[in-house]
Write a protein that holds these residues in place. Sequence first.
Motif, PDB file in Angstrom:
ATOM      1  N   SER A   3       0.839  -1.192   0.000  1.00  0.00           N
ATOM      2  CA  SER A   3       0.000   0.000   0.000  1.00  0.00           C
ATOM      3  C   SER A   3       0.878   1.248   0.000  1.00  0.00           C
ATOM      4  O   SER A   3       2.069   1.195   0.306  1.00  0.00           O
ATOM      5  CB  SER A   3      -0.907   0.002   1.222  1.00  0.00           C
ATOM      6  N   HIS A   4       0.268   2.363  -0.352  1.00  0.00           N
ATOM      7  CA  HIS A   4       1.021   3.624  -0.385  1.00  0.00           C
ATOM      8  C   HIS A   4       1.547   4.000   0.989  1.00  0.00           C
ATOM      9  O   HIS A   4       2.647   4.541   1.101  1.00  0.00           O
ATOM     10  CB  HIS A   4       0.161   4.733  -0.983  1.00  0.00           C
ATOM     11  N   THR A   7       4.582   1.925   1.559  1.00  0.00           N
ATOM     12  CA  THR A   7       5.688   2.463   0.772  1.00  0.00           C
ATOM     13  C   THR A   7       6.340   3.619   1.515  1.00  0.00           C
ATOM     14  O   THR A   7       7.563   3.681   1.651  1.00  0.00           O
ATOM     15  CB  THR A   7       5.208   2.936  -0.619  1.00  0.00           C
ATOM     16  N   ARG A   8       5.534   4.521   2.020  1.00  0.00           N
ATOM     17  CA  ARG A   8       6.050   5.683   2.755  1.00  0.00           C
ATOM     18  C   ARG A   8       6.841   5.235   3.979  1.00  0.00           C
ATOM     19  O   ARG A   8       7.936   5.726   4.234  1.00  0.00           O
ATOM     20  CB  ARG A   8       4.884   6.582   3.174  1.00  0.00           C
ATOM     21  N   LYS A  77       6.043   9.778  -4.067  1.00  0.00           N
ATOM     22  CA  LYS A  77       5.182   9.799  -5.253  1.00  0.00           C
ATOM     23  C   LYS A  77       5.806   9.009  -6.396  1.00  0.00           C
ATOM     24  O   LYS A  77       5.129   8.235  -7.075  1.00  0.00           O
ATOM     25  CB  LYS A  77       4.916  11.235  -5.698  1.00  0.00           C
ATOM     26  N   ASN A  80       5.619   5.266  -5.537  1.00  0.00           N
ATOM     27  CA  ASN A  80       4.248   4.785  -5.654  1.00  0.00           C
ATOM     28  C   ASN A  80       3.846   4.647  -7.125  1.00  0.00           C
ATOM     29  O   ASN A  80       3.177   3.672  -7.491  1.00  0.00           O
ATOM     30  CB  ASN A  80       3.270   5.724  -4.935  1.00  0.00           C
ATOM     31  N   ASP A  84       2.583   1.277  -8.836  1.00  0.00           N
ATOM     32  CA  ASP A  84       1.296   1.225  -9.542  1.00  0.00           C
ATOM     33  C   ASP A  84       1.468   0.735 -10.974  1.00  0.00           C
ATOM     34  O   ASP A  84       0.669  -0.066 -11.471  1.00  0.00           O
ATOM     35  CB  ASP A  84       0.612   2.592  -9.546  1.00  0.00           C
TER      36      ASP A  84
END
Length: 89
Positions: A3-4, A7-8, A77, A80, A84
């Motif tokens: 998930s984002h 990732t962060r 960003k 991600n 994606d």
Amino acid sequence: MTSHSDTRETLSRLWLNVLDGSAKEQVEDHERFFQCGGNSIGAIRLYMETEERLAVMIDSAEFLGTLAEGDFGDLVKLTNAAADAAASA
């Protein structure tokens, strides 16, 4: 799939690990790698570890350019977007 928010969190841990010795627990969006004490060897290490840990392929020039010109939020960003793209391929 990562998930984002995962990732962060992963990028934050990798970033702090590369900067070695930071007492911080998380990186803020506005922080810049080189202004936080990062160097070119650390940037390459961060790139390699990011690809390995997150299992994404990121253009090295774009990644390193983001570290040089952007901040942590820009790096999240970019990562991600790569994740994606991989998921939709």
